[in-house]
Enzyme design. Structure first.
Site, PDB file in Angstrom:
ATOM      1  N   HIS A  32      15.736  -5.890  -6.049  1.00  0.00           N
ATOM      2  CA  HIS A  32      16.173  -6.274  -4.704  1.00  0.00           C
ATOM      3  C   HIS A  32      16.258  -7.804  -4.586  1.00  0.00           C
ATOM      4  O   HIS A  32      17.208  -8.341  -3.995  1.00  0.00           O
ATOM      5  CB  HIS A  32      15.215  -5.722  -3.652  1.00  0.00           C
ATOM      6  CG  HIS A  32      15.325  -4.242  -3.448  1.00  0.00           C
ATOM      7  ND1 HIS A  32      14.917  -3.328  -4.387  1.00  0.00           N
ATOM      8  CD2 HIS A  32      15.809  -3.524  -2.396  1.00  0.00           C
ATOM      9  CE1 HIS A  32      15.141  -2.106  -3.934  1.00  0.00           C
ATOM     10  NE2 HIS A  32      15.668  -2.189  -2.719  1.00  0.00           N
ATOM     11  N   HIS A  72       6.536  -4.785  -3.824  1.00  0.00           N
ATOM     12  CA  HIS A  72       6.518  -5.479  -5.109  1.00  0.00           C
ATOM     13  C   HIS A  72       5.374  -6.483  -5.091  1.00  0.00           C
ATOM     14  O   HIS A  72       5.011  -7.021  -4.038  1.00  0.00           O
ATOM     15  CB  HIS A  72       7.833  -6.224  -5.375  1.00  0.00           C
ATOM     16  CG  HIS A  72       8.891  -5.377  -6.013  1.00  0.00           C
ATOM     17  ND1 HIS A  72       8.885  -5.065  -7.359  1.00  0.00           N
ATOM     18  CD2 HIS A  72       9.989  -4.782  -5.486  1.00  0.00           C
ATOM     19  CE1 HIS A  72       9.946  -4.310  -7.632  1.00  0.00           C
ATOM     20  NE2 HIS A  72      10.623  -4.116  -6.510  1.00  0.00           N
ATOM     21  N   ASP A 124       6.486 -10.302  -9.221  1.00  0.00           N
ATOM     22  CA  ASP A 124       7.785  -9.658  -9.413  1.00  0.00           C
ATOM     23  C   ASP A 124       8.898 -10.437  -8.726  1.00  0.00           C
ATOM     24  O   ASP A 124       9.989 -10.633  -9.285  1.00  0.00           O
ATOM     25  CB  ASP A 124       7.754  -8.228  -8.864  1.00  0.00           C
ATOM     26  CG  ASP A 124       6.654  -7.391  -9.487  1.00  0.00           C
ATOM     27  OD1 ASP A 124       6.168  -7.766 -10.564  1.00  0.00           O
ATOM     28  OD2 ASP A 124       6.282  -6.367  -8.881  1.00  0.00           O
TER      29      ASP A 124
END
Length: 366
Positions: A236, A279, A283
């Protein structure tokens, strides 16, 4: 060796031909052919000119007296479109996206249960509590940015070059992501996460999961993101950052309000990933770092021509440099930020034929 008499005759013929062509050209510039005035002196002077010219030379001079053919080489385009290369880049990106989906399905079987392996400590999670709807905001912002980039891309004049670069960079980023999620499997970042049950070797069920993720775009709001293990690094964050970078790069600098809006969408989306506890912070940081560096390295080499052949360019030692040289070989300058309508009407073939017809008509009138 040729005799002096023969050389003098050849020079005489050349001189008489030049005089004849000059007189005829001056007659054409006045709009009519001048007739020789009657007179014994002038008649006696013009008679030897016509008689000494061979018939072949006289016919050739009459036939080609209206024009002179000059061969002009066609200029080489500095920004060729080369849509076939864009197609190759699209296949490369599509392959890596599908490979990522397959890798997530494989890694999901290795994710430890959250009861036995609790989430790792994260400093951001210690200070910011989880907000349930935050991750949905992140995905909505991502879809808005992708939509804005697609609309902007449609109006770009050199859309094939921009799309080629976008597909290659995105495909490379997801190829890196396949490696990182496979070599290091992190536990879930929060106890709230619900992972689908493991299949333990059921290939048909795994294939159905792969197709489900592809059809839903891997988004939680579409119900396709049901697998765990794809944490390092955040996909994302990659899309939120990459779409903003391309939007800013291929739009005028005076559109500062447009850039600010896209930056806010991207920044809010990235923060909402962390606020939703979907996350780990590492990350997101690694995803941002790799995305920005790959984008800046690629466009630095693409926009500065001297770097491509410079032996001091250490960026050329990257593994993707041969692919870069293949895609950017014929791009001889920086791609200008210019726009055009997606569909030209009338088509260019009709425009060129009308232009040629008008040129023929004007030549006939003259």
């Amino acid at each position: 060796m040729a005799s002096p008499q023969l050389l003098r005759e050849v020079d005489s013929v050349d001189t008489q031909l030049d005089v004849h062509m000059e007189e005829h050209a001056s007659d054409l510039s006045n709009g009519f052919q001048s007739s020789s005035p009657s007179g014994n002196d002038e008649g006696s002077q013009s008679q030897p000119k016509q008689s000494t010219l061979p018939n072949g030379l006289r016919k050739s001079s009459r036939k080609h007296q209206d024009y002179i053919k000059i061969s002009v080489p066609e200029p080489k385009k500095r920004l060729p479109l080369e849509w076939w290369k864009t197609g190759i880049a699209f296949v490369y990106a599509l392959f890596n996206l599908v490979l990522t989906t397959v890798m997530i399905t494989v890694v999901h079987e290795r994710v430890p249960a959250k009861e036995t392996s609790p989430p790792l400590p994260d400093k951001f999670f210690d200070y910011v509590g989880r907000v349930e709807w935050a991750f949905s905001i992140s995905e909505i912002n991502g879809m808005i940015l992708v939509g804005l980039w697609c609309c902007q891309w449609l109006f770009l004049r050199y859309k094939s070059i921009a799309a080629r670069r976008f597909f290659f960079i995105m495909g490379t980023l997801y190829l890196y992501r396949c490696m990182t999620i496979y070599v290091t499997t992190l536990p879930v970042p929060g106890m709230h996460m619900k992972c689908a049950p493991k299949l333990h070797g059921d290939s048909q069920a795994k294939l159905q999961r792969i197709l489900r993720m592809i059809s839903g775009g891997g988004l939680s709001i579409t119900g396709s993101h049901i697998l765990c293990g794809d944490f390092l690094y955040s996909g994302h964050t990659v899309m939120l950052t990459l779409t903003y970078l391309f939007i800013k790069e291929y739009s005028p600098s005076r559109f500062w309000w447009y850039h600010l809006l896209c930056w806010l969408l991207s920044a809010v989306g990235v923060v909402c990933i962390l606020v939703g506890h979907e996350h780990y912070t590492v990350d997101v940081v690694i995803a941002y770092y790799i995305t920005t560096r790959l984008f800046w390295w690629y466009h630095t080499m693409a926009n500065i021509q001297t770097l491509r052949s410079s032996p001091q360019n250490y960026l050329s030692r990257s593994w993707w440099n041969p692919v870069f040289r293949f895609f950017e070989k014929n791009v001889q300058t920086k791609v200008p930020c210019s726009f055009s309508w997606p569909i030209n009407w009338p088509p260019s073939c009709f425009k060129s034929s009308c232009k040629n017809y008008s040129m023929v008509q004007s030549a006939r009138r003259q």
